[in-house]
Design an enzyme around this catalytic site. Sequence first.
Site, mmCIF file in Angstrom:
data_model
loop_
_atom_site.group_PDB
_atom_site.id
_atom_site.type_symbol
_atom_site.label_atom_id
_atom_site.label_comp_id
_atom_site.label_asym_id
_atom_site.label_seq_id
_atom_site.Cartn_x
_atom_site.Cartn_y
_atom_site.Cartn_z
ATOM 1 N N LYS A 33 2.078 1.548 -0.471
ATOM 2 C CA LYS A 33 1.013 2.279 0.222
ATOM 3 C C LYS A 33 1.516 2.360 1.742
ATOM 4 O O LYS A 33 1.168 3.507 2.346
ATOM 5 C CB LYS A 33 -0.310 1.567 0.129
ATOM 6 C CG LYS A 33 -0.754 1.180 -1.471
ATOM 7 C CD LYS A 33 -2.107 0.839 -1.255
ATOM 8 C CE LYS A 33 -2.213 -0.610 -0.870
ATOM 9 N NZ LYS A 33 -1.223 -1.756 -1.653
ATOM 10 N N THR A 34 1.881 1.290 2.177
ATOM 11 C CA THR A 34 2.280 1.390 3.737
ATOM 12 C C THR A 34 3.286 2.419 3.901
ATOM 13 O O THR A 34 3.692 2.792 4.856
ATOM 14 C CB THR A 34 2.464 0.064 4.309
ATOM 15 O OG1 THR A 34 1.314 -0.874 4.177
ATOM 16 C CG2 THR A 34 2.505 -0.123 5.661
ATOM 17 N N ASP A 219 -4.577 2.483 6.861
ATOM 18 C CA ASP A 219 -3.944 1.513 6.095
ATOM 19 C C ASP A 219 -4.989 0.344 5.903
ATOM 20 O O ASP A 219 -5.998 0.247 6.572
ATOM 21 C CB ASP A 219 -2.708 0.964 6.558
ATOM 22 C CG ASP A 219 -1.768 0.230 5.524
ATOM 23 O OD1 ASP A 219 -2.125 0.125 4.459
ATOM 24 O OD2 ASP A 219 -0.731 -0.477 6.002
ATOM 25 N N GLU A 220 -4.760 -0.318 4.737
ATOM 26 C CA GLU A 220 -5.829 -1.206 4.430
ATOM 27 C C GLU A 220 -7.416 -0.693 4.472
ATOM 28 O O GLU A 220 -8.201 -1.632 4.729
ATOM 29 C CB GLU A 220 -5.800 -2.434 5.288
ATOM 30 C CG GLU A 220 -4.419 -3.160 5.488
ATOM 31 C CD GLU A 220 -3.910 -4.008 4.116
ATOM 32 O OE1 GLU A 220 -4.531 -4.116 3.408
ATOM 33 O OE2 GLU A 220 -2.665 -4.434 4.317
ATOM 34 N N GLN A 250 -7.666 -6.422 -2.744
ATOM 35 C CA GLN A 250 -7.275 -7.051 -1.533
ATOM 36 C C GLN A 250 -8.334 -7.043 -0.435
ATOM 37 O O GLN A 250 -7.896 -7.170 0.653
ATOM 38 C CB GLN A 250 -5.801 -6.333 -0.975
ATOM 39 C CG GLN A 250 -4.780 -6.746 -1.909
ATOM 40 C CD GLN A 250 -3.395 -6.364 -1.311
ATOM 41 O OE1 GLN A 250 -3.037 -6.871 -0.241
ATOM 42 N NE2 GLN A 250 -2.794 -5.229 -1.758
ATOM 43 N N ARG A 609 2.489 -11.688 -1.750
ATOM 44 C CA ARG A 609 3.358 -11.649 -0.398
ATOM 45 C C ARG A 609 4.865 -11.842 -0.940
ATOM 46 O O ARG A 609 5.602 -11.561 -0.029
ATOM 47 C CB ARG A 609 2.994 -12.441 0.651
ATOM 48 C CG ARG A 609 1.414 -12.293 1.451
ATOM 49 C CD ARG A 609 1.318 -10.963 1.491
ATOM 50 N NE ARG A 609 0.546 -10.286 0.642
ATOM 51 C CZ ARG A 609 0.526 -8.807 0.684
ATOM 52 N NH1 ARG A 609 1.247 -8.073 1.476
ATOM 53 N NH2 ARG A 609 -0.162 -8.058 -0.289
#
Length: 678
Positions: A33-34, A219-220, A250, A609
């Site tokens: 995504k990023t 983002d996020e 998330q 992560r």
Amino acid sequence: MQKLLARLNDRQLEAVTQVTSPLLVLAGAGSGKTSVITTKIAYLIRDKGMSARNIGAVTFTNKAAREMRERVGRMLSREEAKGLTVSTFHSLGLDIIRKEVKHLGYKSGFSLFDTEDTRALIRDLMHKDAQVDADIINQVLHLISNWKNDLIEPGTALSHAEDESQALAAKVYESYIRHLKAYNAVDFDDLIRLPVLLFQQQPEILRKWQERLHYLLVDEYQDTNISQYRLVKQLTDLRKTFTVVGDDDQSIYAWRGARPENLNQLSEDFANLKIIKLEQNYRSTGRILKVANQLIANNPHLHEKSLWSQLGFGDPIKVIECASEDAEAERIAGEIMTRKLKERLSWKDFAVLYRGNFQSRILEIKLQAMQIPYKISGGTSFFARNEIKDIMAYLRLLINPSDDNAFLRIINIPRREIGPAILEKLAIYAKDRDVSLFAACHELGLEQYLSERQVERLRRFTHWLDGIIRRCESDEAIAAIGEMIRDMDYEAWLYQNASSPTVAERRYANIWTLVDSLAETLKRMQEENPEATIREAIARLVLRDLLEQQEEEDDSDKVQLLTLHASKGLEFPQVFLMGMEEELLPHRNAIEADTIEEERRLAYVGITRAQQHLTLTLARQRKTYGEMLNCTPSRFLDELPEEDLDWKGSKGEKKESPEEKMQRNKSRASALKELLKN
Ligand code: ATP
Ligand code: MG
């Protein structure tokens, strides 16, 4: 550019090249995504001929913003990226406030209140009503923050109050807002709220910003709250094209007002919203993904996602159960040391994640003992040091003498024989006259409240500071500030109050680091704009203090220690997730408030992560409130597929069987009940 695009899979490519309609990329961890955002920035500039100045990318933490900047920096030349905005929501808001300060009815050089400042003000505002304890103040603080994030103004808060305590909080809220304005100060939540209100009231200013930011990438997105969503909506309203990416699994900021529903809200607000889902994970081994998927399957799901990876199945997840928290920390340090040597890894390949900041302390001691270099993100920062806070308070006063909090912090540091009794009377007078404490010192009427000697002491201070403020207007501002520090003999004060001369010496050195950094900031600002003044440089420093909390640029080879919240968006080859116990993860408050799902998402963030290796650790006993208490392994461990875990007990002890565990939980529960009865 072709090379950059060739790396993408089909759906990522579609997401990058889709520029004519609003776009939501909804996808799990590590699916790129990023990467879509950073590649899209390059695509917009290179292939679509957009100017970097007209593009804005926002995210949540400074660390994530920096990471994004670095990734963009690898794709574009400096020239191409010039003027590009890649920042946190809060820095973007701050930028808007700074540029529109006059339209907001603030003076330039406004102060930014951190949580401590805010708490102090709320305490003051409530004190006159009753004796209030810290819990109540925290509750009010929390309510006010939520109202601000939800864009609810005091009048509405009051009329919708559900009980007396909410009504009281709403009244405090009203006077809190008034006081902030009077102090020419804004708080953290205002950084979003004020721009939104301004844009609502003055469309021509909004228009100006829409002209500046043609394309927004977020983002996020799952962590946006109502005011952030509104800001995005306002800024994109003209062209109605943007890219937001997120993962509802998330979402870990509900406690700060985040609304994962904002993901769904988008399709209601934008009928032509395009949604792209990504499913290939490029970060982790198949095993890590399997474990993560299975854990999160325990939460109800709005959007089904299934992640897969081509990176091999990988090693089992190591679970290490230790006798105590001490043993846990030691074991982690030991594991890092051995693996680094055996597998020829770098220190920076390792990250240790935990639920609460306090968990890092023991670990730090163990790492130091083994001489393992480490870095804490979001821990005690340079700006959190007392000496820095003192000097920052002086600087805040120089640019904004109405900053009462700054005034109160340093009026008697170093000692000037101005105690609380004098200050209380001064505050009453200032309040009656509706002026700041600093301004009150100058007024003649003060003599009726305080003795001549007391007034004299106050004025000696304000006159002295006035002199420095005047000198700061000239181009020897930095010298004037240096002289201010020497003149008040802050050094002697440090020596009197520090535990040892070495400590005092180090603290004094920190202060000059701050002054150097101010000089440096001013110089850089003046290179861009010769008109820049010390005021603006100080304002920027105050901001950096608040926003970055000294996440210093530090790329050196160190083990990273960070909270689960701070780890979002990042990745590491080797991840340790410590404190896998009930009451820690899930956190005790979450168990009580029954918000386990958010804790599960937090664990999911932690697990995802890891790129190659994941280790979960837990302690059987932990010191809580000065007492050694038995701990229960986290329920999340039970939710992981047993066949993928390699469970290591300390001193060769085995994991207890489910029956044993149930028995233990039962006896624990009855012991608790007994306790509660008494
Ligand atoms: P998170 O949800 O944790 O924020 P994300 O969806 O933003 O994750 P990224 O950080 O963009 O995922 O990507 C994860 C890793 O996968 C990065 O190291 C990235 O460079 C890599 N990656 C992304 N897309 C590709 C691709 N098409 N080919 C190879 N590697 C990729
Ligand atoms: Mg990401």
